[in-house]
Design a protein around this motif. Structure first.
Motif, PDB file in Angstrom:
ATOM      1  N   CYS A  25       1.192  -1.016   0.140  1.00 14.66           N
ATOM      2  CA  CYS A  25      -0.060  -0.144  -0.041  1.00 14.66           C
ATOM      3  C   CYS A  25       1.007   1.349  -0.001  1.00 14.66           C
ATOM      4  O   CYS A  25       0.341   2.264  -1.035  1.00 14.66           O
ATOM      5  CB  CYS A  25      -1.276   0.189   1.570  1.00 14.66           C
ATOM      6  SG  CYS A  25      -2.595  -1.167   1.050  1.00 14.66           S
ATOM      7  N   LEU A  46      -3.308   1.838  -5.572  1.00 14.34           N
ATOM      8  CA  LEU A  46      -4.223   1.505  -4.646  1.00 14.34           C
ATOM      9  C   LEU A  46      -5.099   0.523  -5.367  1.00 14.34           C
ATOM     10  O   LEU A  46      -6.280  -0.265  -4.829  1.00 14.34           O
ATOM     11  CB  LEU A  46      -4.469   2.800  -4.180  1.00 14.34           C
ATOM     12  CG  LEU A  46      -4.005   3.025  -3.241  1.00 14.34           C
ATOM     13  CD1 LEU A  46      -4.244   4.441  -2.920  1.00 14.34           C
ATOM     14  CD2 LEU A  46      -2.800   2.505  -2.066  1.00 14.34           C
ATOM     15  N   PRO A  73      -5.853  -0.448   1.420  1.00 20.63           N
ATOM     16  CA  PRO A  73      -6.317   0.413  -0.005  1.00 20.63           C
ATOM     17  C   PRO A  73      -7.368   1.077   0.512  1.00 20.63           C
ATOM     18  O   PRO A  73      -6.838   2.823  -0.476  1.00 20.63           O
ATOM     19  CB  PRO A  73      -6.429  -0.559  -1.175  1.00 20.63           C
ATOM     20  CG  PRO A  73      -5.285  -1.620  -0.599  1.00 20.63           C
ATOM     21  CD  PRO A  73      -6.044  -1.679   0.273  1.00 20.63           C
TER      22      PRO A  73
END
Length: 291
Positions: free
Chosen positions: A86, A242, A263
């Motif tokens: 992430c 993401l 995310p």
């Protein structure tokens, strides 16, 4: 001293006043929180290769581990750390908006102000903005991806094109408003050129709402990347973004909820940061105008 010589101190004073006003926005609670949050995420994305060298694709046998101190968001189906992926994904989202949105801001503003040079050209650009607004961002993105292929460039082009009408219409509105002002009419009577009227009167009064809109456009760009990547038209695996993390994570939402929650948390934090900055800038601009 010539007129050109007197213009230089005036422009410097305007730039200095505008800079102080925008910096003052970041001293307000909203500006501090939004700017600090954005700075932390930008710093994390920038330093990710230094702090987590090679860890973005490091696989292990520990697949679908739950959140822990070692793996804050757990691990994915290949045993990769979701939190690290992430953080690396932030690099894609942030790089897209800081490139695409300023480009759209400059081009859109120039297109919006084109009516000062040629009314017909200004009207033509407004009809172009109407056409762009007639396409949902996802449909527009699909058309661009089909034309140039999926990836970072296609996303940047999509965000830039979809943001053009926002800046163009603001600039057009400022142009129509300022053209009727007495000082603009007086400048024309005195024979001041169109370029000088544009740079001295119209453009400075258009910059405040345009800069506020830039923060909002970055929120739209972040979600546009996520939407296109979710349907497989944005960043392509194994590069993490993401949107791609959400695309894969949805398949395992019941096995590893943090695969999608991670995310989403970062998307919301990015949107919150830009929204707070936009509110702070808008409040600073309104305060200056009221004073």
């Amino acid at each position: 001293m010539t007129i050109q010589d007197t213009d230089i101190p005036r422009r410097r004073a305007f730039l200095s006043e505008g800079l102080r006003r925008y910096l003052a926005a970041f001293r307000t609670p909203r500006g501090l929180i939004g700017g600090g949050l954005l700075a932390i995420m930008c710093l994390a994305a920038l330093l990710a290769p230094v702090v987590f060298p090679g860890a973005v694709d490091a696989q292990s046998r520990d697949s679908f581990l739950g959140p822990s101190l070692t793996h804050p968001f757990g691990t994915d189906e290949l045993g990769r750390d979701i939190f690290i992926r992430c953080i690396y994904a932030l690099r894609i989202s942030i790089s897209l908006v800081i490139v695409a949105v300023p480009i759209a801001m400059v081009i859109g503003t120039l297109m919006g102000l084109a009516g000062a040079i040629s009314p017909a050209l200004g009207d033509a650009f407004q009809r172009l903005f109407d056409i762009i607004l007639g396409f949902p961002s996802l449909i527009l993105g699909i058309c661009i991806v089909v034309a140039i292929g999926p990836g970072w460039i296609a996303l940047a082009v999509t965000i830039a094109i979809f943001s053009l009408p926002q800046f163009g219409r603001l600039a057009r509105g400022a142009l129509l408003t300022e053209e009727g002002r007495e000082y603009v009419l007086a400048a024309r009577v005195l024979g001041v050129g169109k370029r000088k009227i544009m740079t001295r009167h119209i453009l400075p009064n258009a910059m405040d709402p345009i800069l506020v809109q830039a923060s909002l456009a970055m929120i739209g760009g972040i979600f546009a990347e996520a939407a296109l990547s979710i349907v497989g038209l944005g960043i392509q695996p194994p590069t993490p973004s993401l949107g791609t993390l959400l695309n894969v994570g949805i398949r395992y939402v019941y096995v590893q909820p943090m695969y999608t929650a991670g995310p989403i948390i970062l998307l919301l934090l990015l949107a919150l940061a830009f929204n707070l900055i936009s509110d702070a800038l808008n409040a600073a601009v309104m305060k200056t105008r009221n004073d």
